[in-house]
Design a protein around this motif. Structure first.
Motif, PDB file in Angstrom:
ATOM      1  N   ASP A 364       0.807  -1.231   0.000  1.00 28.74           N
ATOM      2  CA  ASP A 364       0.000   0.000   0.000  1.00 28.74           C
ATOM      3  C   ASP A 364       0.837   1.276   0.000  1.00 28.74           C
ATOM      4  O   ASP A 364       0.405   2.335   0.458  1.00 28.74           O
ATOM      5  CB  ASP A 364      -0.964   0.027   1.197  1.00 28.74           C
ATOM      6  CG  ASP A 364      -1.953  -1.143   1.166  1.00 28.74           C
ATOM      7  OD1 ASP A 364      -2.311  -1.575   0.054  1.00 28.74           O
ATOM      8  OD2 ASP A 364      -2.338  -1.615   2.254  1.00 28.74           O
ATOM      9  N   GLU A 365       2.043   1.177  -0.546  1.00 27.86           N
ATOM     10  CA  GLU A 365       2.926   2.345  -0.621  1.00 27.86           C
ATOM     11  C   GLU A 365       2.444   3.330  -1.697  1.00 27.86           C
ATOM     12  O   GLU A 365       2.693   4.539  -1.605  1.00 27.86           O
ATOM     13  CB  GLU A 365       4.353   1.897  -0.925  1.00 27.86           C
ATOM     14  CG  GLU A 365       5.391   3.002  -0.943  1.00 27.86           C
ATOM     15  CD  GLU A 365       5.841   3.417   0.451  1.00 27.86           C
ATOM     16  OE1 GLU A 365       6.524   4.431   0.571  1.00 27.86           O
ATOM     17  OE2 GLU A 365       5.493   2.720   1.429  1.00 27.86           O
ATOM     18  N   LEU A 366       1.756   2.808  -2.721  1.00 29.98           N
ATOM     19  CA  LEU A 366       1.384   3.626  -3.873  1.00 29.98           C
ATOM     20  C   LEU A 366      -0.133   3.789  -4.006  1.00 29.98           C
ATOM     21  O   LEU A 366      -0.903   2.916  -3.606  1.00 29.98           O
ATOM     22  CB  LEU A 366       1.926   2.995  -5.162  1.00 29.98           C
ATOM     23  CG  LEU A 366       3.444   2.937  -5.319  1.00 29.98           C
ATOM     24  CD1 LEU A 366       3.804   2.129  -6.552  1.00 29.98           C
ATOM     25  CD2 LEU A 366       4.036   4.334  -5.397  1.00 29.98           C
ATOM     26  N   ASP A 367      -0.526   4.902  -4.609  1.00 30.33           N
ATOM     27  CA  ASP A 367      -1.920   5.138  -4.980  1.00 30.33           C
ATOM     28  C   ASP A 367      -2.094   4.603  -6.398  1.00 30.33           C
ATOM     29  O   ASP A 367      -1.798   5.283  -7.388  1.00 30.33           O
ATOM     30  CB  ASP A 367      -2.225   6.630  -4.919  1.00 30.33           C
ATOM     31  CG  ASP A 367      -3.690   6.935  -5.204  1.00 30.33           C
ATOM     32  OD1 ASP A 367      -4.375   6.068  -5.795  1.00 30.33           O
ATOM     33  OD2 ASP A 367      -4.140   8.038  -4.850  1.00 30.33           O
ATOM     34  N   LEU A 368      -2.568   3.365  -6.520  1.00 29.97           N
ATOM     35  CA  LEU A 368      -2.648   2.706  -7.818  1.00 29.97           C
ATOM     36  C   LEU A 368      -3.687   3.355  -8.735  1.00 29.97           C
ATOM     37  O   LEU A 368      -3.498   3.392  -9.962  1.00 29.97           O
ATOM     38  CB  LEU A 368      -2.956   1.223  -7.628  1.00 29.97           C
ATOM     39  CG  LEU A 368      -1.933   0.443  -6.789  1.00 29.97           C
ATOM     40  CD1 LEU A 368      -2.327  -1.036  -6.715  1.00 29.97           C
ATOM     41  CD2 LEU A 368      -0.527   0.573  -7.356  1.00 29.97           C
ATOM     42  N   ASP A 369      -4.760   3.864  -8.164  1.00 30.93           N
ATOM     43  CA  ASP A 369      -5.776   4.534  -8.979  1.00 30.93           C
ATOM     44  C   ASP A 369      -5.199   5.784  -9.640  1.00 30.93           C
ATOM     45  O   ASP A 369      -5.493   6.087 -10.812  1.00 30.93           O
ATOM     46  CB  ASP A 369      -6.989   4.914  -8.127  1.00 30.93           C
ATOM     47  CG  ASP A 369      -7.772   3.687  -7.659  1.00 30.93           C
ATOM     48  OD1 ASP A 369      -7.689   2.643  -8.353  1.00 30.93           O
ATOM     49  OD2 ASP A 369      -8.436   3.756  -6.602  1.00 30.93           O
ATOM     50  N   TYR A 370      -4.378   6.506  -8.876  1.00 31.38           N
ATOM     51  CA  TYR A 370      -3.747   7.713  -9.424  1.00 31.38           C
ATOM     52  C   TYR A 370      -2.823   7.342 -10.586  1.00 31.38           C
ATOM     53  O   TYR A 370      -2.821   7.997 -11.634  1.00 31.38           O
ATOM     54  CB  TYR A 370      -2.966   8.433  -8.331  1.00 31.38           C
ATOM     55  CG  TYR A 370      -2.198   9.632  -8.818  1.00 31.38           C
ATOM     56  CD1 TYR A 370      -2.832  10.854  -9.034  1.00 31.38           C
ATOM     57  CD2 TYR A 370      -0.833   9.527  -9.076  1.00 31.38           C
ATOM     58  CE1 TYR A 370      -2.119  11.954  -9.506  1.00 31.38           C
ATOM     59  CE2 TYR A 370      -0.113  10.624  -9.542  1.00 31.38           C
ATOM     60  CZ  TYR A 370      -0.750  11.833  -9.756  1.00 31.38           C
ATOM     61  OH  TYR A 370      -0.055  12.909 -10.236  1.00 31.38           O
ATOM     62  N   ILE A 371      -2.017   6.280 -10.385  1.00 33.47           N
ATOM     63  CA  ILE A 371      -1.100   5.849 -11.438  1.00 33.47           C
ATOM     64  C   ILE A 371      -1.875   5.470 -12.694  1.00 33.47           C
ATOM     65  O   ILE A 371      -1.522   5.869 -13.815  1.00 33.47           O
ATOM     66  CB  ILE A 371      -0.247   4.656 -10.952  1.00 33.47           C
ATOM     67  CG1 ILE A 371       0.706   5.111  -9.831  1.00 33.47           C
ATOM     68  CG2 ILE A 371       0.548   4.052 -12.104  1.00 33.47           C
ATOM     69  CD1 ILE A 371       1.495   3.982  -9.199  1.00 33.47           C
ATOM     70  N   GLN A 372      -2.955   4.714 -12.520  1.00 36.55           N
ATOM     71  CA  GLN A 372      -3.739   4.261 -13.664  1.00 36.55           C
ATOM     72  C   GLN A 372      -4.312   5.439 -14.445  1.00 36.55           C
ATOM     73  O   GLN A 372      -4.440   5.395 -15.673  1.00 36.55           O
ATOM     74  CB  GLN A 372      -4.861   3.337 -13.193  1.00 36.55           C
ATOM     75  CG  GLN A 372      -5.649   2.702 -14.342  1.00 36.55           C
ATOM     76  CD  GLN A 372      -6.554   1.592 -13.860  1.00 36.55           C
ATOM     77  OE1 GLN A 372      -6.418   1.096 -12.752  1.00 36.55           O
ATOM     78  NE2 GLN A 372      -7.496   1.175 -14.720  1.00 36.55           N
ATOM     79  N   SER A 373      -4.624   6.498 -13.743  1.00 36.23           N
ATOM     80  CA  SER A 373      -5.201   7.670 -14.416  1.00 36.23           C
ATOM     81  C   SER A 373      -4.152   8.508 -15.146  1.00 36.23           C
ATOM     82  O   SER A 373      -4.502   9.352 -15.976  1.00 36.23           O
ATOM     83  CB  SER A 373      -5.922   8.556 -13.394  1.00 36.23           C
ATOM     84  OG  SER A 373      -4.998   9.161 -12.495  1.00 36.23           O
ATOM     85  N   LYS A 374      -2.881   8.275 -14.856  1.00 38.99           N
ATOM     86  CA  LYS A 374      -1.820   9.118 -15.416  1.00 38.99           C
ATOM     87  C   LYS A 374      -0.914   8.406 -16.426  1.00 38.99           C
ATOM     88  O   LYS A 374      -0.071   9.061 -17.045  1.00 38.99           O
ATOM     89  CB  LYS A 374      -0.939   9.664 -14.281  1.00 38.99           C
ATOM     90  CG  LYS A 374      -1.663  10.596 -13.306  1.00 38.99           C
ATOM     91  CD  LYS A 374      -2.060  11.899 -13.987  1.00 38.99           C
ATOM     92  CE  LYS A 374      -2.702  12.866 -13.018  1.00 38.99           C
ATOM     93  NZ  LYS A 374      -3.080  14.131 -13.679  1.00 38.99           N
ATOM     94  N   VAL A 375      -1.072   7.113 -16.592  1.00 39.81           N
ATOM     95  CA  VAL A 375      -0.129   6.380 -17.451  1.00 39.81           C
ATOM     96  C   VAL A 375      -0.452   6.475 -18.930  1.00 39.81           C
ATOM     97  O   VAL A 375       0.275   5.949 -19.771  1.00 39.81           O
ATOM     98  CB  VAL A 375      -0.045   4.891 -17.041  1.00 39.81           C
ATOM     99  CG1 VAL A 375       0.640   4.734 -15.710  1.00 39.81           C
ATOM    100  CG2 VAL A 375      -1.435   4.249 -17.040  1.00 39.81           C
ATOM    101  N   GLY A 376      -1.541   7.122 -19.295  1.00 39.40           N
ATOM    102  CA  GLY A 376      -1.845   7.308 -20.702  1.00 39.40           C
ATOM    103  C   GLY A 376      -2.893   6.338 -21.203  1.00 39.40           C
ATOM    104  O   GLY A 376      -3.375   5.467 -20.477  1.00 39.40           O
ATOM    105  N   PRO A 377      -3.275   6.477 -22.491  1.00 41.34           N
ATOM    106  CA  PRO A 377      -4.337   5.651 -23.080  1.00 41.34           C
ATOM    107  C   PRO A 377      -4.001   4.153 -22.997  1.00 41.34           C
ATOM    108  O   PRO A 377      -2.886   3.742 -23.306  1.00 41.34           O
ATOM    109  CB  PRO A 377      -4.381   6.128 -24.547  1.00 41.34           C
ATOM    110  CG  PRO A 377      -3.766   7.480 -24.525  1.00 41.34           C
ATOM    111  CD  PRO A 377      -2.732   7.460 -23.442  1.00 41.34           C
TER     112      PRO A 377
END
Length: 413
Positions: A364-377
């Motif tokens: 739980d070190e990372l906000d996975l939802d945030y990453i998914q929203s920023k990695v591109g199409p």
């Protein structure tokens, strides 16, 4: 009377050689030794021997007795302490069998495995010279260092144990024991290891080293310098420096556990002495913080030219740019950020060399939802939940699997 053809001359020379061997017990001894080193069943070896040297020269019982002696490590001719140089008269000259002809002896060595070569080194000075200069490919050498012992495993050979006892070193190899009074276990181990590594044509697939070092023992109230871990690594570095060349090693594996607070540099005592470009894989497992040492490691050509890295259980706290040249890598990043994940994704997608990687981190070190929203199409695989990306220019497909403790990035095609 017709002139002799080349075939006639070869047959005459062969008959002369057979006669020489048949009447020279030393020559027979070496012929049987050669058959022994071929690792064939004794019946098959005896048949080959009879077809080559002559039937009836040695009966099967005597042939088997020699085989049994060799199997027990006894290579000297019966009644002699050491295997002698064998003299053979021929064409008005006297030569020794180990040099007659040398190309035959070279072929014997080349067809022999590591165990047999170490045996041949004891046969004669000539064989020793050939063994030490012939190309040798070894699958694996595993070295384990502890406070009071060193263990060496070479391929499938029995483990050699060097144990510190009663002011000396006890060496145990396959049930055979030797005591070296006044010597330290690491000195004895490195001396024996040198017998193999000094060969300039030696090639090794895997070099594995393990260090399990505790607090050095007190001797009369103080700790001798030679028993501290830092001194151990200085000895290792000096050992590898002596070869005046970098060793041909494809995979380097180092595991390190130490309970002593000094400036030890286990990786730097070995890695710089392996040949860059030949070294393909590096595996590091440490249970201590060695960030300062890693700052020097990532500058090495051995690191820069390797193609695979395994540090999945070892903290990596330097810039992730030091990883992107690897084709495959797995690391543990204790202070990873979402921005780092997004950045390395962009870098790896542009690489023509990259194949796969795993970024491990605390749960739980990372906000996975945030990453998914920023990695591109991307599209999401309904079965695995993986994120799929396709480069419109190269048509390359990448997959990212986001997890609570790790992120996997893979080039699919």
């Amino acid at each position: 009377m017709r002139a002799l053809t080349e075939i006639d001359k070869i047959n005459i020379d062969r008959q002369k050689m057979e006669n020489i061997i048949q009447n020279n017990k030393n020559a027979i001894h070496y012929c049987v030794l050669y058959e022994f080193l071929q690792k064939k069943p004794i019946g098959q070896s005896y048949k080959t021997f009879c077809n080559t040297v002559g039937k009836g020269v040695v009966d099967f019982k005597d042939f088997k007795n020699l085989f049994d002696r060799f199997a027990r490590g006894k290579f000297a001719i019966v009644g002699q302490t050491h295997a002698p140089e064998i003299e053979i008269q021929g064409s008005g000259s006297v030569r020794s069998l180990p040099t007659l002809p040398e190309e035959i002896l070279v072929k014997i060595v080349e067809k022999s495995g590591l165990k047999e070569r170490l045996t041949l080194r004891k046969v004669s000075r000539c064989f020793r010279s050939i063994v030490d200069e012939s190309k040798l490919i070894c699958e694996k050498i595993d070295i384990r260092f502890t406070d009071l012992s060193t263990e060496i495993c070479i391929e499938s050979l029995p483990m050699i144990n060097y144990q510190q006892k009663n002011g000396g070193c006890v060496i145990d190899f396959g049930g055979n024991r030797m005591i070296m009074n006044g010597e330290r276990h690491i000195e004895c181990a490195l001396r024996d290891l040198n017998t193999i590594l000094k060969n300039p044509k030696f090639e090794l697939r895997v070099l594995k080293t393990t260090f399990l070092l505790g607090i050095p023992f007190l001797f009369n109230g103080y700790i001798p310098t030679e028993w501290t871990p830092i001194y151990r690594f200085m000895e290792l570095e000096d050992f590898f420096q002596r070869f005046k060349r970098r060793l041909h090693v494809k995979s380097f594996d180092i595991q390190f556990e130490i309970h002593w607070n000094d400036d030890t540099e286990p990786i730097l005592s070995i890695l710089p002495y392996l040949k860059p470009g030949i070294l393909e894989k590096i595996r590091i497992k440490m249970d201590v913080d060695f960030s300062d040492q890693m700052k020097e490691v990532v500058k090495l050509e051995q690191w820069k030219q390797a193609i695979e890295l395994d540090m999945r259980k070892t903290h990596f706290e330097l810039s992730l740019e030091n990883l992107t040249h690897f084709k495959r890598f797995s690391v543990f990043i204790p202070k990873i950020t979402e921005e780092q994940v997004i950045s390395i994704k962009e870098t790896l997608f542009k690489s023509t060399n990259f194949e796969s990687c795993t970024l491990n981190y605390y749960e739980d070190e990372l906000d996975l939802d945030y990453i998914q929203s920023k990695v591109g199409p991307h599209i999401e695989d309904n079965n695995t939940g993986a994120l799929l990306f396709k480069d419109q220019e190269t048509k390359t497909v990448f997959e990212i699997q986001l997890g609570d403790e790790s992120i996997d990035i893979v080039r699919k095609c």
